[in-house]
Design an enzyme around this catalytic site. Structure first.
Site, PDB file in Angstrom:
ATOM      1  N   HIS A   1      20.572 -18.179 -22.357  1.00  0.00           N
ATOM      2  CA  HIS A   1      19.524 -19.186 -22.180  1.00  0.00           C
ATOM      3  C   HIS A   1      19.985 -20.323 -21.254  1.00  0.00           C
ATOM      4  O   HIS A   1      19.281 -20.686 -20.301  1.00  0.00           O
ATOM      5  CB  HIS A   1      19.131 -19.716 -23.562  1.00  0.00           C
ATOM      6  CG  HIS A   1      18.136 -20.838 -23.549  1.00  0.00           C
ATOM      7  ND1 HIS A   1      16.832 -20.677 -23.941  1.00  0.00           N
ATOM      8  CD2 HIS A   1      18.257 -22.151 -23.211  1.00  0.00           C
ATOM      9  CE1 HIS A   1      16.193 -21.834 -23.824  1.00  0.00           C
ATOM     10  NE2 HIS A   1      17.029 -22.746 -23.390  1.00  0.00           N
ATOM     11  N   GLU A   2      21.155 -20.873 -21.532  1.00  0.00           N
ATOM     12  CA  GLU A   2      21.645 -21.994 -20.708  1.00  0.00           C
ATOM     13  C   GLU A   2      21.919 -21.540 -19.280  1.00  0.00           C
ATOM     14  O   GLU A   2      21.630 -22.277 -18.332  1.00  0.00           O
ATOM     15  CB  GLU A   2      22.894 -22.619 -21.328  1.00  0.00           C
ATOM     16  CG  GLU A   2      22.704 -23.209 -22.721  1.00  0.00           C
ATOM     17  CD  GLU A   2      21.579 -24.211 -22.822  1.00  0.00           C
ATOM     18  OE1 GLU A   2      21.230 -24.839 -21.808  1.00  0.00           O
ATOM     19  OE2 GLU A   2      21.015 -24.354 -23.914  1.00  0.00           O
TER      20      GLU A   2
ATOM     21  N   HIS B   1      18.821 -21.706 -17.269  1.00  0.00           N
ATOM     22  CA  HIS B   1      18.560 -23.002 -16.613  1.00  0.00           C
ATOM     23  C   HIS B   1      19.415 -23.134 -15.352  1.00  0.00           C
ATOM     24  O   HIS B   1      18.942 -23.572 -14.308  1.00  0.00           O
ATOM     25  CB  HIS B   1      18.881 -24.163 -17.560  1.00  0.00           C
ATOM     26  CG  HIS B   1      17.976 -24.266 -18.750  1.00  0.00           C
ATOM     27  ND1 HIS B   1      16.603 -24.221 -18.655  1.00  0.00           N
ATOM     28  CD2 HIS B   1      18.250 -24.440 -20.073  1.00  0.00           C
ATOM     29  CE1 HIS B   1      16.073 -24.361 -19.866  1.00  0.00           C
ATOM     30  NE2 HIS B   1      17.050 -24.485 -20.747  1.00  0.00           N
TER      31      HIS B   1
HETATM   32  N1  ARG Z   1      18.019 -25.610 -27.414  1.00  0.00           N
HETATM   33  C1  ARG Z   1      18.849 -25.174 -26.363  1.00  0.00           C
HETATM   34  C2  ARG Z   1      18.249 -25.525 -24.993  1.00  0.00           C
HETATM   35  O1  ARG Z   1      17.177 -26.029 -24.891  1.00  0.00           O
HETATM   36  C3  ARG Z   1      19.285 -23.716 -26.498  1.00  0.00           C
HETATM   37  C4  ARG Z   1      18.419 -22.755 -27.237  1.00  0.00           C
HETATM   38  C5  ARG Z   1      19.168 -21.435 -27.419  1.00  0.00           C
HETATM   39  N2  ARG Z   1      18.470 -20.477 -28.256  1.00  0.00           N
HETATM   40  C6  ARG Z   1      19.067 -19.404 -28.807  1.00  0.00           C
HETATM   41  N3  ARG Z   1      18.384 -18.516 -29.489  1.00  0.00           N
HETATM   42  N4  ARG Z   1      20.352 -19.222 -28.705  1.00  0.00           N
HETATM   43  O2  ARG Z   1      18.814 -25.329 -23.923  1.00  0.00           O
HETATM   44 ZN    ZN Z   2      16.855 -24.708 -22.778  1.00  0.00          ZN
END
Ligand code: ARG
Ligand code: ZN
Ligand code: CA
Length: 234
Positions: A148-149, A152
């Site tokens: 996820h990161e 970005h």
């Molecule tokens: N809340 C974090 C973000 O907005 C990461 C979310 C990760 N989710 C997961 N299922 N690992 O960047």
């Molecule tokens: Zn995020």
């Protein structure tokens, strides 16, 4: 001169002590994390290779190298540890264990691509060490926090960006979504029209085991962002 779509990954383990409970991640988890990244990004044409791993014992950085108490510590940490050019993914694992601020629920955060000319000191991804595959952050313990990161870092927004607006996340094949999804809800549909919420997308907030895809439109956006800002061609 362009870099290939193989992203060198510099893995920085920041720990409070040399023990596992102090955030000292074993190499096996780092290798498993790189494998998760490669599996999850296979459909996008990007791949990742571990360039180097380093270990730093610094309990201040381990506790709060993040946004929950300002950027003081992460700036110092990245300045000391970052390697490579704008095409290199620098990953920092920390504890987010500071008792003040809003660190407690934080899994990670990232910088977006921007017009970097050479080695950008601030650029990279900071994640909770226990989110690595086999970690203790269940249901976020399968390595999808880095997927996820890194999403970005390659230029993607959340699927719920812009809520139900037509521009949304600037990707046309991710249905609009009013708010983040948690857990793994069935048939969730928070915007009228456009299809059910993309809760299986890596750029939502669902459980790791619920996340399974990037769309073709996201892959297209990744390619354009990476070539514009990180000197990478496909
Ligand atoms: N809340 C974090 C973000 O907005 C990461 C979310 C990760 N989710 C997961 N299922 N690992 O960047
Ligand atoms: Zn995020
Ligand atoms: Ca969309």
């Amino acid at each position: 001169k362009f870099a290939s779509p193989v992203i060198p990954v510099y893995f920085h383990v920041v720990r409070s002590s040399t023990s596992l409970s102090g955030g000292s991640v074993p190499q096996s988890q780092i290798d498993a994390q790189i494998a998760v990244l490669n599996a999850d990004y296979a459909s996008t044409g990007l791949s990742f290779t571990l360039a180097a791993t380093d270990f730093t014992t610094n309990s201040t950085w381990f506790q709060s190298a993040d946004d929950c108490s300002g950027r003081t510590y992460q700036t110092a940490m990245k300045k000391a540890l970052r390697q490579g050019g704008a095409n290199a993914l620098n990953v920092y694992t920390v504890g987010f264990s500071r008792s003040t601020g809003d660190c407690s629920g934080l899994l990670g955060y990232a910088t977006f691509p921007s017009s970097y000319s050479s080695a950008p000191t601030d650029d990279g991804v900071v994640i909770r060490y226990s989110s690595l595959p086999g970690g203790t952050a269940a249901p976020y313990d399968e390595g999808r926090t880095l997927t996820h990161e890194a999403g970005h870092w390659v230029g993607l927004y959340h699927t719920f960006q812009g809520a139900c607006s037509s521009t949304g996340d600037s990707v046309s094949d991710t249905p609009p979504e009013a708010t983040p999804a948690f857990g793994c809800p069935t048939g969730r549909d928070t915007c009228s029209g456009g299809g059910v919420d993309p809760i299986h997308n890596y750029m939502d907030y669902s459980d790791d085991s619920c996340m399974t895809e990037f769309t073709a439109g996201q892959a297209t956006r990744i390619k354009s962002q990476m070539s514009t800002y990180r000197g990478i061609t496909f």
